[in-house]
Design a protein around this motif. Structure first.
Motif, mmCIF file in Angstrom:
data_model
loop_
_atom_site.group_PDB
_atom_site.id
_atom_site.type_symbol
_atom_site.label_atom_id
_atom_site.label_comp_id
_atom_site.label_asym_id
_atom_site.label_seq_id
_atom_site.Cartn_x
_atom_site.Cartn_y
_atom_site.Cartn_z
ATOM 1 N N GLU A 3 -20.653 30.682 37.429
ATOM 2 C CA GLU A 3 -19.355 30.639 38.101
ATOM 3 C C GLU A 3 -18.425 29.609 37.476
ATOM 4 O OE1 GLU A 3 -19.358 29.612 42.312
ATOM 5 O OE2 GLU A 3 -19.490 31.746 42.702
ATOM 6 N N ASN A 134 -10.826 37.621 34.013
ATOM 7 C CA ASN A 134 -10.569 37.500 35.451
ATOM 8 C C ASN A 134 -10.883 36.088 35.935
ATOM 9 O OD1 ASN A 134 -9.902 38.952 38.001
ATOM 10 N ND2 ASN A 134 -11.980 38.337 38.548
ATOM 11 N N LYS A 135 -11.977 35.511 35.405
ATOM 12 C CA LYS A 135 -12.312 34.134 35.762
ATOM 13 C C LYS A 135 -11.221 33.183 35.273
ATOM 14 C CE LYS A 135 -15.740 32.836 37.312
ATOM 15 N NZ LYS A 135 -16.135 32.595 38.737
ATOM 16 N N GLN A 136 -10.710 33.448 34.082
ATOM 17 C CA GLN A 136 -9.656 32.593 33.527
ATOM 18 C C GLN A 136 -8.373 32.690 34.373
ATOM 19 O OE1 GLN A 136 -6.667 33.583 31.631
ATOM 20 N NE2 GLN A 136 -6.146 31.419 31.361
ATOM 21 N N LYS A 137 -8.081 33.902 34.834
ATOM 22 C CA LYS A 137 -6.863 34.128 35.621
ATOM 23 C C LYS A 137 -6.908 33.384 36.944
ATOM 24 C CE LYS A 137 -4.194 37.893 37.734
ATOM 25 N NZ LYS A 137 -4.105 39.367 37.920
ATOM 26 N N TYR A 138 -8.074 33.445 37.615
ATOM 27 C CA TYR A 138 -8.173 32.859 38.960
ATOM 28 C C TYR A 138 -8.745 31.443 38.969
ATOM 29 C CZ TYR A 138 -6.986 37.465 40.707
ATOM 30 O OH TYR A 138 -6.326 38.645 40.971
ATOM 31 N N ASN A 139 -9.074 30.918 37.777
ATOM 32 C CA ASN A 139 -9.549 29.539 37.671
ATOM 33 C C ASN A 139 -8.797 28.822 36.548
ATOM 34 O OD1 ASN A 139 -12.311 29.417 39.422
ATOM 35 N ND2 ASN A 139 -12.154 31.397 38.390
ATOM 36 N N LYS A 213 -20.694 38.420 45.352
ATOM 37 C CA LYS A 213 -19.594 39.043 46.086
ATOM 38 C C LYS A 213 -19.823 40.530 46.332
ATOM 39 C CE LYS A 213 -14.556 39.548 46.134
ATOM 40 N NZ LYS A 213 -13.295 39.238 45.411
ATOM 41 N N GLU A 242 -17.921 29.225 46.842
ATOM 42 C CA GLU A 242 -16.763 29.978 46.348
ATOM 43 C C GLU A 242 -16.819 31.431 46.802
ATOM 44 O OE1 GLU A 242 -15.200 31.576 42.041
ATOM 45 O OE2 GLU A 242 -15.769 29.461 42.158
ATOM 46 N N GLN A 246 -14.281 33.533 49.306
ATOM 47 C CA GLN A 246 -13.641 34.800 48.945
ATOM 48 C C GLN A 246 -13.837 35.856 50.037
ATOM 49 O OE1 GLN A 246 -15.447 35.727 45.170
ATOM 50 N NE2 GLN A 246 -14.198 34.271 44.028
ATOM 51 N N LYS A 249 -11.660 35.269 53.085
ATOM 52 C CA LYS A 249 -10.269 35.694 52.885
ATOM 53 C C LYS A 249 -10.100 37.190 53.072
ATOM 54 C CE LYS A 249 -9.168 31.896 49.720
ATOM 55 N NZ LYS A 249 -8.886 31.488 48.311
#
Length: 528
Positions: A3, A134-139, A213, A242, A246, A249
């Motif tokens: 993660e 996707n990890k880069q976008k949200y982190n 998830k 984490e 998620q 939410k």
């Protein structure tokens, strides 16, 4: 580790947990080491590791709707068995991989440990790259997930050589994989056709293997507008804080609460027999965890069936195990010529003295670290050496302590020490006075633990087969025999007063010999 980007595609990453294999789901070569290794790594930045033979696992076609990564790996363990992959590296390939999402790959890689392998590596493909982006976008604040590094992974084309040599190829038709539920306390047999109603009183969707998830989303949807059976306690925890955040939410975490599930914090918890919800005597449970060895999740007289989070959720609602007829999948094993990867494992002539002693026989295969040393004491650092010694083999055989004597040579079956990487499993036997262990084969992680602590192990499959075929065990888990054993390291021979026949064994490698001579890795490092 995954993660937060510490385990990263195209890298080699070790961890002091037997499920470090899981990193292979994203194309990171992950493998377990042990606590002593980690201390040495922090100290000098080096580690010893024997490169294992490699097997190619080819996934063909696509899975049917509703089939999960957990179904795939449970079928592989049961249908192929552990012996074929024991202490090997597994390299996954084939067009069927594209139908598996990252969470399914992580589940399969995670349980290559239970299958017996040292590591399970998936290729880096478009799904891996999409996951990274996707990890880069949200982190955005996590600099390990940066576009430059991701583009480098893409351009490097992480793939095997065209002339790569494999010991075996295991071909799997994913379209024939059925839903899988293990038999209780047994990974190598699946629940098949039966008219029996198997009632349960506990259910678990927890641990590192199946609490990510997508796992929890699927389970939550099954529980939506339904209640857990009043006869069942359903325990749920997310693989990380984490993931729990998620699901909160999206409202899916609330579905678990409304269904009557008991929420636990992220962590090993009941999977390792710690904290709330552990099994008591007579309990029958279905769990999405990765191990059901006797005593691991609590009382050794409980029963644990393993399956996917979806089947755990539906079973918790019904109050009994929800399963359908089982049909065996199409799996083919092809053996190739001798793997040259083994050629570097040079055995050396040793000037060690002879080792002699009486044989204490534990005539079973797959004796796990949970059987050797209780999981509930894994993190108990206050135990004295005597207390650790007195816990040896507690969940394998409570009478072991009355039968063992200092100076014994322990003889046992294949895949001895499978399961957890806990160091106390090897240490407890050494502290109890076991001089050396001779077995058909060892889990490599247990072997590593023993050698790092200066405790010798000898693999002698032919000798073990001879003993087990010529000594009456009467179903006893531990037998004090009248056999006296003699290990001649100069000539690599085992002899005994039981037979005139002599049996060969492979000596330790040069690195292993140095570690044992020094009394373990800590003393070796200090001396050098």
């Amino acid at each position: 580790m995954i993660e937060q980007g510490f385990a990263f595609p195209g890298t080699f990453c070790v961890g002091a947990d037997s499920h470090s294999n899981m990193y292979g789901g994203i194309g990171c070569l992950g493998t377990p080491v042990v606590r002593s290794d980690v201390a040495i790594l922090w100290s000098i930045g080096k580690i010893w590791w024997s490169v294992p033979p490699v097997l190619r696992i080819v996934f063909n076609n696509k899975v049917k709707t509703g089939i999960t990564g957990k179904d795939i790996i449970l079928n592989l363990i049961a249908c192929v068995g552990r012996k074929a992959v024991l202490n090997k590296a597994l390299e996954f390939d084939g067009d069927g991989i594209s139908c598996l999402d990252i969470d399914d790959r992580l589940t399969i890689a995670n349980m290559t440990t239970e299958w017996g392998a040292l590591t399970g590596l998936f290729p880096v493909d478009n799904k891996t790259l999409d996951w990274l982006l996707n990890k880069q976008k949200y982190n955005p604040n996590n600099l390990r997930f940066n576009k430059e590094q991701i583009h480098k992974i893409e351009s490097d084309k992480f793939e095997p050589d065209k002339n790569a040599i494999y010991e075996k190829t295991i071909s799997v038709d994913l379209s024939t994989i059925p839903k899988a539920i293990t038999m209780p306390n047994d990974l190598e047999e699946l629940l098949s056709n039966s008219n029996e109603t198997i009632k349960i009183n506990k259910a678990y969707i927890v641990s590192c293997v199946n609490s990510r998830k997508t796992d929890l989303l699927k389970a939550a949807e099954i529980l939506k507008n339904k209640k857990v059976s009043p006869d069942v306690e359903l325990y749920v925890s997310a693989a990380s804080a984490e993931i729990e955040s998620q699901l909160q939410k999206t409202g899916h975490w609330e579905l678990f609460i409304r269904s009557g599930a008991i929420i636990l914090p992220s962590g090993c918890g009941p999977c390792i027999g710690l904290g709330k919800g552990i099994l008591e005597e007579g309990d029958v449970a279905i769990s999405s965890t990765n191990r059901n060895f006797p005593g691991r999740m609590g009382d050794k007289n409980s029963k644990v069936y393993l399956s996917s989070p979806e089947l755990v959720a539906s079973s918790a609602i019904k109050g009994f195990i929800d399963y359908s007829n089982y049909t065996e999948p199409k799996i083919k094993i092809i053996s190739h010529s001798k793997n040259r990867n083994e050629s570097h494992l040079r055995a050396i002539k040793m000037d060690m003295k002879l080792i002699e002693g009486p044989v204490l026989l534990c005539p079973n295969d797959n004796i796990s670290t949970d059987g050797i040393f209780p999981s509930s004491h894994t993190y108990n650092e206050s135990l004295t050496d005597e207390e650790i010694a007195n816990l040896a083999m507690l969940h394998y055989d409570p009478d072991f302590q009355q039968k063992v004597e200092p100076g014994d040579i322990l003889v046992s079956g294949f895949n001895f020490g499978c399961g957890s990487s806990r160091e106390q499993a090897a240490v407890s036997l050494s502290l109890k006075g076991i001089k050396i262990i001779v077995a058909g084969s060892f889990s490599q992680t247990f072997r590593r633990n023993a050698i790092n602590n200066g405790f010798g192990l000898v693999e002698a499959p032919e000798f073990y087969e001879f003993i087990i075929n010529n000594i009456s065990t009467d179903g006893q888990p531990t037998i004090r025999t009248l056999v006296d054993l003699r290990l001649d390291f100069s000539n690599q021979e085992i002899s005994s007063n039981f037979s005139n026949r002599k049996f060969s064994f492979r000596n330790w490698s040069e690195v292993e010999t140095d570690l044992i001579r020094h009394g373990g890795i800590n003393k070796f490092i200090l001396a050098n």
